[in-house]
Design an enzyme around this catalytic site. Structure first.
Site, mmCIF file in Angstrom:
data_model
loop_
_atom_site.group_PDB
_atom_site.id
_atom_site.type_symbol
_atom_site.label_atom_id
_atom_site.label_comp_id
_atom_site.label_asym_id
_atom_site.label_seq_id
_atom_site.Cartn_x
_atom_site.Cartn_y
_atom_site.Cartn_z
ATOM 1 N N CYS A 1 -30.334 -5.895 16.125
ATOM 2 C CA CYS A 1 -28.923 -6.586 15.506
ATOM 3 C C CYS A 1 -28.678 -5.798 14.253
ATOM 4 C CB CYS A 1 -29.284 -7.839 15.396
ATOM 5 S SG CYS A 1 -27.814 -8.844 15.400
ATOM 6 N N HIS B 1 -30.415 -9.208 21.188
ATOM 7 C CA HIS B 1 -32.186 -9.876 20.704
ATOM 8 C C HIS B 1 -32.876 -10.062 21.965
ATOM 9 C CE1 HIS B 1 -30.808 -10.755 16.741
ATOM 10 N NE2 HIS B 1 -29.644 -11.306 17.052
ATOM 11 N N GLU C 1 -36.095 -9.990 21.611
ATOM 12 C CA GLU C 1 -37.247 -10.837 21.177
ATOM 13 C C GLU C 1 -37.530 -12.246 21.172
ATOM 14 O OE1 GLU C 1 -34.489 -11.161 17.325
ATOM 15 O OE2 GLU C 1 -34.681 -9.867 19.385
#
Length: 229
Positions: free
Chosen positions: A86, A170, A172
C-alpha cells in the site's frame, strides 16, 4: 539469519501475516517523523518490508518518508528482497522514479485484481484473486518494472522491480486485523456504517480463502529473505 527490517507508519498497520511467513527475526521500526533516522545498514538485514499508512508517500510533513525512499532505492540497487504494501508500494514507486497520484480513486473493501504477469511471490494468489483494498492514492509503473496486477480504478496494483515487489492491496490482513481496522476511527473516517458492515461481511466470506493463499505468497518472500540470510 539477519533480521528483516519492517517499517511501519501506524500502530494498527503491522506486518500481520508477513511476520509468520518470514519465519525469522524481524526488526520493526517506525521512523515516520524522524528527520534523520538511524536505519540499519543493508548489509545487516535479510530483507526490507514497508507497510501501509494514511499519509501520502511524498508528504514532507513526515520527514522519515524521505529516508525510507532512499533506503528502498538502495535496497533495489543492492538486490535486497523488498516488499512494499500500500503506502509501502507508493514509497517504492517514488524511490524508483515513478509519479504519485494523490486521490486517484478510492478503493476500500474486498474486490478482485487482475494478475497480468507471473511472479514467484504473487503467483500463489491466482489469476484473479479477491483481495482487500484500502487506498485512494496510486503510483505509476516505475521505468523498467514489470506490471503484475491491475484494476480499472488503479492500473498499477502490483509490480516487480528486480528484487522488489510492490503491492497496492493488503495480503497481510487477518480476520482480527480487519476487525481492528474497522473499529479504528482513522481507518473508517468517511465510511458510512453500512459500508463498514459490508466490509466486515465480505471479510467473513473471503478471508477463509484469501488467508491461506496469502500465506503461501508471503512465504515465497520469506524464502527470498532467508536465502539472503
Amino acid at each position: 539469519m539477519r533480521p528483516v527490517l519492517v517499517l511501519t507508519h501506524a500502530s494498527h498497520e503491522g506486518p500481520g501475516l508477513i511476520g509468520p511467513a518470514i519465519d525469522g527475526p524481524l526488526q520493526v521500526r517506525t521512523v515516520l517523523d524522524v528527520a534523520e533516522p538511524r536505519l540499519p545498514s543493508l548489509d545487516d538485514v535479510a530483507g526490507v518490508v514497508v507497510m501501509g499508512g494514511p499519509m501520502d508517500a511524498d508528504d514532507e510533513r513526515h520527514p522519515g518518508l524521505a529516508a525510507e525512499r532512499r533506503l528502498l532505492a538502495d535496497a533495489v540497487d543492492a538486490d535486497v528482497p523488498v516488499l512494499g504494501v500500500c503506502l509501502g508500494m507508493q514509497l517504492l514507486g517514488l524511490a524508483l522514479g515513478a509519479r504519485l497520484h494523490r486521490r486517484h480513486g478510492t478503493e476500500i473493501g474486498f474486490a478482485p485484481v487482475d494478475v497480468v504477469a507471473d511472479d514467484p511471490v504473487l503467483g500463489p494468489l491466482g489469476t484473479r484473486p479477491t483481495v482487500l483494498h484500502w487506498h485512494s492514492d496510486a503510483v505509476d509503473l516505475p521505468s523498467g518494472a514489470t506490471l503484475l496486477a491491475s484494476t480499472p480504478a488503479t492500473p498499477v496494483q502490483a509490480f516487480r522491480a528486480g528484487s522488489a515487489l510492490g503491492l497496492q492491496f493488503h495480503p497481510e490482513v487477518t480476520a482480527s486485523m480487519l476487525e481492528l481496522w474497522l473499529t479504528t476511527p482513522d481507518m473508517t473516517a468517511g465510511l458510512a456504517e453500512d459500508e463498514v458492515v459490508a466490509v466486515r461481511a465480505d471479510g467473513a466470506r473471503h478471508l477463509p480463502t484469501l488467508v491461506p493463499a496469502a500465506e503461501k505468497a508471503l512465504a515465497a518472500f520469506g524464502e527470498l529473505a532467508r536465502a539472503r540470510g
